[in-house]
Design an enzyme around this catalytic site. Structure first.
Site, PDB file in Angstrom:
ATOM      1  CB  CYS A 125       6.632  34.013  62.645  1.00 45.39           C
ATOM      2  SG  CYS A 125       5.737  34.874  63.936  1.00 45.39           S
ATOM      3  CG  HIS A 174      -9.337   9.276  93.589  1.00 47.89           C
ATOM      4  ND1 HIS A 174      -9.564   8.891  94.896  1.00 47.89           N
ATOM      5  CD2 HIS A 174      -8.802   8.192  92.976  1.00 47.89           C
ATOM      6  CE1 HIS A 174      -9.169   7.639  95.069  1.00 47.89           C
ATOM      7  NE2 HIS A 174      -8.709   7.187  93.910  1.00 47.89           N
TER       8      HIS A 174
END
Ligand code: M6R
Length: 587
Positions: free
Chosen positions: A2, A483
């Protein structure tokens, strides 16, 4: 996270316009909602709106809000949905309050206040602080006593600014682990960062953790965590911290991508690193998050190959939880564009508690929190980066890290000087990249592949794409694809490969062939020589030749453009992507 701001008007000056201007500068910190509260003639008023700041501005225009002292907030939601009701300022009968951070013990405090008969109307953690202050006022305490009692009850991270109906000329603020500055100038101001108030204030004080301050029309009084009066040093607001707008560009991100050659030149110029910093160093530890982490991953290749110093790169938000061991003679680099990422600051605190290691920070924002937490600071001279997706700060971080890695090699330092020109050439390829963006715009997922120094750039390219276009994207080490990730490839999953003609070219070219056998959308970023050797079925973007150690800097540029144009074609808000904030000050 914020952004908070507060301004005290001169005499009867209405501060609403100035607060809105400040919120525009702070909107990069969050844009889930925005709100403003003012005090005028002993009466508090506020307006809030869900969504971007423009919604609040429209409301203010039709409601004629006016006040001589005011606070404003732009929210990145943590507790409670991004609704108008949860928007700050939180307001009770006598108190309006804005907050950046997280109140960790808000449930206990809420329970206690509810037992005392106080009623809550939002889902936020912040409301407990406003209600706590109100209870203190109801008990007959002064606003200062109320603040003092609240601060000793609260646990968590915060930067607060509050105004009180009975104290209409004062803003009260406090800070702990969330940034807050007090500005001195044509108006007295407070803000999450100096750039938001640079129009009014040429000097600022950076509050320390635990500090509390009272700001009036002409003065500010500071108190430490024991509520003892203290003096705090004033700093001149650096010209570099003032953003100069989008200029001729449609978005800050595009402007910042285009600024890279000059940002890199300036960063090289300001970062002649003295090799002495490596004296006695037997290990390097790099701590960072997000894009800055990817810069660290590139540096590991350089540090190990050229300095021969074992290097670990750690995701700062994870680092301290596994009780890592920090060996003697470790040099730590904390890399952060904003200089205020709490995960990185907390990881650094762990280092401080558990070792005597020297800490060097690499930051873009001057005087940010990391500059006070580190022993040495190296600034990337990228200038203000407004786009939430980091671009020029990333390549500038790579330049600082290269300046460290090659501090003993005039040859490579000389080669580094050629990088800005190569980046200029890469930027001219934007017309070639637009059709690639067209080709991937409908993809449900995208795969980025790179080897060696370009593996981290594959990660970074994927991060850029997902951040602003919302297409799921993952980066993989090119050799790792077989893989597992290879299962994802089909005609609808683009495979974006980074394959310059270097000593690993043949290996990556094989991975490209394997991808091409399974999907038709293979895009390769390569150089002229590589292009000749790659199959015609792949789409090629040809980049200039450059010293092979610096390809990570160069190859980042077209990937940023690809993410930019893809998001643009998809109609996304490039500078303010959903759910993100530029500066992440909560854990
Ligand atoms: O300010 P920092 O460099 O510490 O920020 C770290 C990350 O939050 C940041 O790099 C983030 O990943 C960017 N949005 C990436 O574009």
């Amino acid at each position: 996270m914020c952004g908070i701001i507060g301004i005290i008007g001169k005499g009867n000056e209405n501060v609403v316009g100035k607060i809105i201007h400040g919120l525009e500068k702070l909107e990069y910190r969050g844009y889930d909602s925005a709100g403003i509260a003012v005090v005028c003639d002993g009466k508090l008023s506020r307006l809030r709106a869900a969504g971007k700041l423009r919604n609040l501005i429209a409301k203010i225009e039709s409601n004629k809000l006016s006040g001589t002292v005011g606070i404003g907030h732009t929210r990145w939601a943590t507790h409670g949905k991004a609704t108008e009701n949860n928007a700050h300022p939180m307001m009770t009968k006598d108190v309006a309050l804005v907050h950046n951070g997280i109140i960790e013990n808000y449930r206990e405090l809420k329970f206690e206040l509810q037992k005392d008969g106080y009623v809550f109307s939002t889902e936020t953690d912040t409301e407990v602080v406003a209600v706590f202050l109100q209870r203190e006022i109801d008990k007959g305490n002064s606003p200062r006593e109320a603040f003092k009692n609240a601060l000793s009850a609260i646990e968590g991270s915060y930067a607060f600014a509050a105004i009180f109906s009975m104290l209409p000329e004062t803003i009260m603020v406090a800070k702990n682990r969330s940034p807050l500055v007090v500005g001195f100038g044509s108006n007295m101001c407070i803000a999450s960062d100096a750039s938001a108030i640079s129009a009014e204030c040429k000097e600022v004080v950076y509050l320390n953790d635990g500090d509390y301050a009272e700001i009036t029309e002409n003065n500010a009084s500071f108190f430490d965590k024991n509520f003892q009066p203290v003096m705090r040093k004033r700093f001149t607001v650096s010209e570099d911290s003032i953003d100069s707008g989008k200029g001729e560009y449609a978005h800050f991100m595009l402007k910042e991508i285009m600024e890279q050659p000059s940002a890199i030149r300036k960063t090289i110029l300001h970062n002649r690193i003295n090799a002495d910093i490596l004296n006695g160093v037997s290990r390097i530890l790099i701590l960072a998050c997000g894009t800055s982490y990817h810069a660290g991953l590139v540096a590991r290749y350089w540090f190990e190959k050229f300095l021969r110093i074992p290097t670990n790169v750690e995701i700062a938000s994870e680092y301290r939880y596994r009780s890592p061991i920090i060996e003697d003679n470790t040099l730590v680099f904390a890399i952060t564009q904003s200089g205020e990422t709490i995960d990185t600051l907390e990881a650094l605190e762990y280092v401080r508690k558990h070792s005597n290691a020297k800490v060097a920070a690499i930051a873009n924002v001057k005087n940010s929190a990391i500059s006070r937490a580190a022993d040495m600071i190296f600034y990337t001279e990228a200038g203000v980066e407004v786009g939430v997706a980091s671009t020029k700060a990333f390549t500038a971080q790579l330049v600082v890290l290269a300046a460290v890695a090659f501090c003993k090699s005039e040859f490579f330092l000389q080669e580094l000087q050629n990088v800005p020109t190569a980046c200029e050439e890469a930027l001219r390829l934007f017309e070639n990249i637009k059709p690639v963006a067209e080709r991937i715009k409908e993809a449900r997922s995208a795969i980025y592949l790179g080897r060696d120094l370009l593996y981290p750039i594959a990660l970074e390219g994927a991060l850029k794409l997902k951040e602003i276009s919302y297409i799921h994207a993952e980066g993989f080490a090119a050799g790792e694809m077989k893989h597992g990730p290879i299962a994802l490839i089909d005609d609808n999953v683009p495979v974006i490969c980074l394959c310059p003609h270097n000593e690993l070219f043949e290996k990556t070219a094989s991975n490209i062939a394997v991808a091409l056998a399974r999907g038709k959308n293979v895009i390769v970023f390569t150089d002229a020589e590589g292009s000749k050797l790659l199959p015609d079925e792949v789409t090629k973007i040809i980049l200039p030749n450059i010293c092979s150690e610096f390809v990570p800097i160069l190859y980042s540029v077209p990937l940023q453009l690809l993410a930019y144009y893809t998001a643009l074609i998809r109609g996304e808000d490039v500078d303010k992507p959903r759910n993100l904030a530029k500066s992440v000050t909560v854990e």
